[in-house]
Design an enzyme around this catalytic site. Structure first.
Site, short mmCIF file in Angstrom:
data_model
loop_
_atom_site.label_atom_id
_atom_site.label_comp_id
_atom_site.label_asym_id
_atom_site.label_seq_id
_atom_site.Cartn_x
_atom_site.Cartn_y
_atom_site.Cartn_z
N GLY B 196 -16.14 -9.25 -20.83
CA GLY B 196 -15.04 -8.96 -21.67
C GLY B 196 -14.92 -7.64 -22.52
O GLY B 196 -15.62 -6.48 -22.08
N LEU B 222 -11.05 -12.47 -14.82
CA LEU B 222 -11.54 -11.29 -15.53
C LEU B 222 -13.22 -11.09 -15.30
O LEU B 222 -13.81 -11.79 -15.49
CB LEU B 222 -11.27 -11.29 -16.85
CG LEU B 222 -11.46 -10.11 -17.52
CD1 LEU B 222 -10.78 -8.80 -17.15
CD2 LEU B 222 -11.30 -10.23 -19.21
N ASP B 223 -13.50 -9.79 -14.65
CA ASP B 223 -14.83 -9.70 -14.66
C ASP B 223 -15.54 -10.64 -13.69
O ASP B 223 -17.04 -10.58 -13.71
CB ASP B 223 -15.61 -9.54 -16.02
CG ASP B 223 -15.02 -8.74 -16.88
OD1 ASP B 223 -14.51 -7.71 -16.23
OD2 ASP B 223 -15.17 -8.49 -18.08
N GLU B 224 -14.91 -11.32 -12.77
CA GLU B 224 -15.57 -12.38 -12.06
C GLU B 224 -15.70 -12.12 -10.52
O GLU B 224 -15.84 -12.85 -9.61
CB GLU B 224 -15.07 -13.87 -12.45
CG GLU B 224 -15.32 -14.25 -13.68
CD GLU B 224 -16.73 -14.64 -13.85
OE1 GLU B 224 -17.48 -14.96 -12.98
OE2 GLU B 224 -17.03 -15.12 -15.13
#
Lengths: 278, 278, 278, 278
Positions: B196, B222-224
């Site tokens: 995040g 997100l960010d995964e």
């Protein structure tokens, strides 16, 4: 009949090697659990390490491979077995102790035949692990004389590798020749920097910002054998050479144990004065 | 006729794959310059990347491999060509600048089609490298509206990969779906720590002693997405979050460029939510 | 009147130094923003770097400190100002480009007076950043003759530090003497390993598992000056020396820029042939 | 009369602290062997660690400092003494064994009062080092009941720090409160990534390229206490989670021992939920 083996191949590179070898694996109905190859363009050598499972005669598999790729190839079909190692030490316990703990833990696929040291202060530690400890003092002896006693003791053991766990004595060419490719040493510097005595003092005097350790096979040229593993740690101006030594110990023991594990798992090929590590 | 290609294979694992594939290489009289394989036991997938040289028809080679190992395999026979990339950025220049310098240097096997940014302060830098710079401001626009403008602009270009060089906007699932497997992002933390916004502030508040950066493919989460490369740098209590951010930039740019090079050299396979990197 | 300064002190160690210096800070009603000290027991030297804020006359502060701790101390009270640097390069762009991007970014507290190179292929890059580029070719010239031209050019500039951003020429003792303590070099190896020419080739031939880079002040002894910063990167048997060179570039540029920042922030003291880095 | 002490100061920052403290050192005619300070601008706290030698009354020195800088300061004048530690473990031997070897070596400035474990398989190892081993099985007990037995056992010992050397049980707030600031844990991940159970499995599933370990003080919030030390190691797609676990052990043990040494040398200050490490 074998059910699992490491197939290790080292030969002059030529076309079709992977095909010819994998064909034999296929004909033997083997599963390839893992497979790594490398061709050194300079030495024109091919290296391969395959872990195979199935139901096979190891000797027959080896012969078929030799037939297919040429008799001059070095081929091993190594069934799982614990290797035997012998440890040489002097007085420092960190590298030796690390190996003893890992061994107790079952982390090393090896039997420790014994520890030979030229001092006796590691005796208690070693015997706590129920491992034979032999002290062969060098006091009053020439290098030659001491080494002869060590060689005589070594002849009592059968071992695959000799590990110099901070053995602070220089080996003669005769000794090295006798155990060619079998001696693993930890040098307490980032080779080839600081060859020779007291590398931490040298590092301190040079004012380096990083220190390291190098595990390598021992050859006639002191500190010049094929490197197996290296690692480093940051230092700064607040470190005197004793601090560097203390910090360096953590790197030494981890690098030596890492190299030992690689060797025990047959992951290291010697390629002239270098290594191929799969 | 091709003289050199990267052969990339991704399929369900089964016995004899290496044999069948290397047999075809042999029949095509190819040299295997390098060869790497990996079997993921969990997903039961086989991955292979071979660089071959010879004198061959790439399409025919591909067809023969598909015939031999099954039509459901993903097989690419990629002849050498510069890939096209497009860069998205916001206002920070370190990651973008690093790519521009490497590109100028000929270090990246790629053409840069252009840079799209939502701010205009990188315009001068980009244009100095004779690369088109397009500013699409998000001021006064909804996420949806802004993205539509970006998508419209993107349609003018043909590109293999889109690189988010510190593009500080969240992409919608629609956008991601359109460029599935083609978007590479640099996240300014050691994922999955500090997912995040403002990871450096989070890292500072948590009092970590190491910070990092993560290059990954972008997916809906997100960010995964699958991680391509990561690296870290030591920090200490003297770093406030701005210092961490400054120190982190060096890691970010190196990790993003390293991931980009791996992708451009066809070294990265996506394996569900992970990568296999040869 | 100054409002902020870095106070830099280097003197023979003796009792009461911290007390005497901090007393003066207290009497000047200064805030100590940060404060670091180090005593080298070997050289018996005391080093201190304090960042102070307040409302003070810098010259007066310096004089009071000198009075208190002895005239033989080296004391600087450095008010904030951009330092001037000049860059020397040959043909590689990675280290130079990294500095140019950081400079554009405002990350370096410095003005770049110009870039002097012995080849012309970096001209376009440098001029894109609106920085003067001077090519002084060495073709047909002796080392002596070429250096005289460079020295003549250098006299046109006023600079605090000269940065050798992969300047591939050896400097004569005369040159070094003229800019003593002002020349920062990046050596493409983990010094003191691989002194001299083509360290990557040397590293490849030695079969090392880690390569590095070293930023140092230049002294008469080639590659023997005080080390400012070092870093490393892991390599393996798959790297030929060109691959090592490519991988090493990332370390070189980051280490050089890190050293440059440390120097620009007055964080580096020379302590005989070592550095103290706060 | 003391001849050497570590002076540890933690107080609200204000002007003149260094002056007032160093004045007292001067008046006591002390040598400052080393001196480090840090001001946390956010918490407005001042931290200082000085090693002083001379001929002094430790209590008097402490009182003078408190008089000079205010009674609300935390001041310790710690004369050299071995600290007492107690170890808690479960069944893994690497972290525990590493501490035992270092202790035997004289590397840790500590006495080990004993090892308490909830399994008995480390008994032989521990007793080999002539250290009391107490097994308190949790079989058939609630967390509460088991912890009460452990607490009862702990009351028999006097110790400065409790080290959780891979103690795989969660402590209740009651337990933590009782030994506030005294419990050091090693978490087998790079916190705050992979909080909770089996971090290596989590890391494997996330496909990370680097794994790590974190030594921290234990607070009520699981895995959320102040971090003392962290380190990492590179992994790749060939590592399954068991391989990551094996590789991670080397980092765990080194990080825990490093944190323990820092604490034993009074180098660690707790600053809210962070640490200052001199």
């Amino acid at each position: 009949m074998a059910s699992r083996a490491r197939v290790l191949i080292d030969c002059i590179d030529k076309k079709g090697l992977v095909y010819k070898i994998s064909k034999i694996f296929y004909e033997f109905d083997l599963n390839i659990v893992s497979n790594q190859e490398f061709v050194d363009k300079e030495s024109r050598h091919f290296f391969m390490r395959s872990v195979v499972t199935g139901d096979f005669d190891a000797q027959e598999l080896k012969n078929k491979i030799l037939n297919a790729i040429g008799d001059d190839a070095k081929v091993k079909v190594a069934e799982p077995r614990k290797k035997n190692i012998i440890l040489l030490a002097t007085k420092e316990s960190h590298a030796l102790g690390d190996i003893l703990i890992r061994h107790l833990d079952g982390e090393l696929d090896a039997n420790i035949a014994g520890v030979i040291a030229n001092r006796d202060n590691l005796k208690t530690l070693v015997e706590r692990f129920n491992i034979p400890f032999i002290c062969i003092s060098a006091d009053g002896l020439s290098r030659q004389e001491h080494e002869e006693l060590v060689l005589k003791e070594l002849e009592k053991y059968s071992f695959d590798y000799m590990v110099l766990a901070k053995y602070m004595r220089i080996l003669t060419p005769n000794f090295v020749a006798k155990y060619k490719g079998k001696i693993i040493n930890i040098h307490h510097s980032f080779l080839p920097a600081f060859i020779g005595a007291n590398p931490y003092k040298q590092a301190y005097e040079r004012g380096v910002k990083i220190i390291g350790a190098t595990a390598h096979f021992v050859t006639d040229d002191l500190d010049e054998g094929p490197i197996i593993a290296q690692d480093v740690i940051a230092v700064n101006h607040r470190y005197d050479w004793k601090d560097m030594q203390r910090a360096g110990r953590d790197v030494e023991k981890v690098v030596l144990s890492r190299a030992l594990k690689l060797v025990l798992e047959d992951r290291v090929f010697v390629n002239n004065n270098k290594t191929v590590v799969f």
